[in-house]
Each structure stands twice: as C-alpha cells, then as structure tokens.
Scaffold this motif. Structure first.
Motif, PDB file in Angstrom:
ATOM      1  N   UNK A 190       0.722  -1.024   0.857  1.00  0.00           N
ATOM      2  CA  UNK A 190      -0.435  -0.589  -0.116  1.00  0.00           C
ATOM      3  C   UNK A 190       0.824   1.063  -0.136  1.00  0.00           C
ATOM      4  N   UNK A 191       0.723   2.045  -1.223  1.00  0.00           N
ATOM      5  CA  UNK A 191       1.524   3.096  -0.811  1.00  0.00           C
ATOM      6  C   UNK A 191       1.078   4.253   0.051  1.00  0.00           C
ATOM      7  N   UNK A 192       1.634   5.101  -0.195  1.00  0.00           N
ATOM      8  CA  UNK A 192       1.360   6.621   0.382  1.00  0.00           C
ATOM      9  C   UNK A 192       1.056   7.595  -0.755  1.00  0.00           C
ATOM     10  N   UNK A 193       0.327   8.519  -0.048  1.00  0.00           N
ATOM     11  CA  UNK A 193       0.117  10.087  -0.786  1.00  0.00           C
ATOM     12  C   UNK A 193       0.877  10.811  -1.544  1.00  0.00           C
ATOM     13  N   UNK A 194       1.987  10.833  -1.039  1.00  0.00           N
ATOM     14  CA  UNK A 194       3.230  11.416  -1.384  1.00  0.00           C
ATOM     15  C   UNK A 194       3.752  10.918  -2.502  1.00  0.00           C
ATOM     16  N   UNK A 195       4.290   9.679  -2.210  1.00  0.00           N
ATOM     17  CA  UNK A 195       4.929   8.864  -3.516  1.00  0.00           C
ATOM     18  C   UNK A 195       4.026   8.661  -4.597  1.00  0.00           C
ATOM     19  N   UNK A 196       2.671   8.531  -4.480  1.00  0.00           N
ATOM     20  CA  UNK A 196       1.779   8.734  -5.901  1.00  0.00           C
ATOM     21  C   UNK A 196       2.083  10.007  -6.108  1.00  0.00           C
ATOM     22  N   UNK A 197       1.541  10.773  -5.447  1.00  0.00           N
ATOM     23  CA  UNK A 197       1.639  12.205  -5.910  1.00  0.00           C
ATOM     24  C   UNK A 197       3.123  12.654  -7.160  1.00  0.00           C
ATOM     25  N   UNK A 198       3.951  11.785  -6.441  1.00  0.00           N
ATOM     26  CA  UNK A 198       5.305  12.337  -7.094  1.00  0.00           C
ATOM     27  C   UNK A 198       5.369  11.576  -8.341  1.00  0.00           C
ATOM     28  N   UNK A 199       4.615  10.775  -8.737  1.00  0.00           N
ATOM     29  CA  UNK A 199       5.055   9.818  -9.988  1.00  0.00           C
ATOM     30  C   UNK A 199       5.268  10.372 -11.376  1.00  0.00           C
ATOM     31  N   UNK A 208       2.192   5.125 -13.942  1.00  0.00           N
ATOM     32  CA  UNK A 208       1.902   5.320 -12.783  1.00  0.00           C
ATOM     33  C   UNK A 208       2.267   3.097 -11.632  1.00  0.00           C
ATOM     34  N   UNK A 209       1.529   2.565 -12.452  1.00  0.00           N
ATOM     35  CA  UNK A 209       1.667   1.611 -12.091  1.00  0.00           C
ATOM     36  C   UNK A 209       2.927   0.846 -12.448  1.00  0.00           C
ATOM     37  N   UNK A 210       3.699   1.279 -13.744  1.00  0.00           N
ATOM     38  CA  UNK A 210       5.681   0.520 -14.137  1.00  0.00           C
ATOM     39  C   UNK A 210       5.700   0.773 -13.139  1.00  0.00           C
ATOM     40  N   UNK A 211       5.957   2.202 -12.370  1.00  0.00           N
ATOM     41  CA  UNK A 211       7.307   2.960 -12.126  1.00  0.00           C
ATOM     42  C   UNK A 211       6.978   2.679 -10.745  1.00  0.00           C
TER      43      UNK A 211
END
Length: 228
Positions: A1-10, A70-73
């Motif tokens: 489960x990834x956090x919002x900061x990591x997701x939004x920075x991709x 996003x999924x690949x990175x």
C-alpha cells in the motif's frame, strides 16, 4: 500500500488530466442527472470507457496511459473505485397497447446503482501499455435511508371524476332530463412532484457504509486471486 506523497510524486500522476469537480452529466436515454465528485482533496479522474459518466471520448487513452505509467514506475496495481448512489428506486408496469393506464412505484432511500458502480484496475510493466480490468455492480443494492420523501405538488382531476360518477349513480340523467349534466371526463390523471429531503448526517453515514462494503468486496476479489 503506497502513501499519497509517493503516488502524487510519480511521473504518471503528473500526466493525469483531471475532470472538473463536480462533473454534472445526464446519461443518454436516462431520466436521471448524475453529479460525479471525488473524495475531499483528491482529483476527479475519469477514463473514456467509463461512458456514459465520462467527460471524454472512449478513444481518449490519455489517463489510461498515465495510470499504466504510474503502475510501471511504482511497481504496483492501481485501483480506482466509482460508487454511484441513487435516492429512489422506480418501478413501472409499462403501458400495454390495449390498457388504459400504467402503475408507477417509488421506493425512497439510498441505493447503489448497477453498471455505474464499478472498480477499475491498471497493471503495467512498461509505461506504454499494460493489463486492465473492471468489476461492475450488476444489481441494485439498498443501503438505507438518508431522509424522507415529501410530496411538494399534486395536480389531478379526481373531483371531476367523482362528480361524474355521483351523477351517474344518482340516475339524475334519467329522472331529471333537463338537469345540466357535469362535464364528462375523457380520462383520469394524477400528477405529483416529490422531493427527497436529505439529512446530511444520515447521508454521510450511509455513503461511508456503502464505500466500506464495496471496498471489502473488491479487495476480497484481489485477495482471493493473489499469485501463489
């Protein structure tokens, strides 16, 4: 489960094209008007295949490619749920060719709308393309009540029909031939307007319950199909 900061920075997230929130849409051949919104602080994202509740063509692959990127990175499965709620269930008998009327029923309450309620999955090993899937709710699900249904207007000719029926039952048309007869109604009608008046606290609780239930269902599918 990834956090919002990591997701939004991709990089994939930065390529997403959000939809104006709220997005108002009247689906084709549907009497309902739908307001599509996102959870607080999150962007509203739609993809072409989500028609009729999307603001883009089915051939618009921009957001799908961004989600694959996003999924690949991030080496993760991207999941986007859509929960559609309705404030009444309408039923009707239809109108037969040789019939004189039709029955219409209204069941007030909160209901999860089939087809519009769904869950999109995106998984890719390269940014250009990847695997995708969708779970669709097939049947209407009752969630509960969030207010009450109130009649705000009624327009009918019940009095005219009753006046005519009373005239016929009295035989006045035969015993008093010079009496002025009431107008004979050609048909009966009864039109009503209703308003479902929502209690915000009840609505919030009901929607959260529905969101938890759908989340549990979708995650159950994922957990049941984990790779060995």
């Amino acid at each position: 489960m990834l956090g919002w900061d990591e997701i939004s920075a991709s990089e994939g997230f930065k390529k997403l094209d959000p939809t104006p929130d709220p997005f108002i849409k009247k689906p084709f051949a549907d009497s309902r008007t739908v307001a599509v919104v996102s959870p607080e602080y999150l962007p509203l994202l739609t993809v072409g295949p989500e028609a009729p509740l999307s603001d883009r063509s089915p051939f618009n692959l921009g957001n799908a490619r961004a989600l694959n990127s996003m999924s690949a990175a991030l080496k993760c499965l991207v999941m986007i749920p859509s929960l559609a709620m309705d404030f009444a269930a309408l039923t009707g008998s239809g109108h037969r060719v040789y019939g004189g009327g039709a029955n219409v029923g209204i069941q007030p309450g909160l209901f999860m709308v089939p087809l519009f309620t769904h869950f999109n999955f995106y998984h890719a090993k390269i940014a250009l393309a990847g695997e995708g899937g969708r779970l669709i709710l097939e049947d209407r699900v009752a969630v509960g009540q969030a207010g009450e249904l109130v009649q705000t207007r009624n327009f009918n000719n019940n009095a005219q029909i009753e006046e005519w029926n009373a005239y016929i039952r009295s035989n006045a048309w035969w015993t008093e031939p010079n009496m002025a007869a009431p107008s004979r109604p050609t048909l009966g009608y009864n039109y009503s307007n209703y308003q479902y008046r929502v209690d915000p606290a009840l609505l919030q609780n009901a929607v959260l319950d529905a969101a938890r239930a759908t989340h549990g269902l979708y995650m159950g599918v994922i957990n049941a199909n984990r790779p060995a």
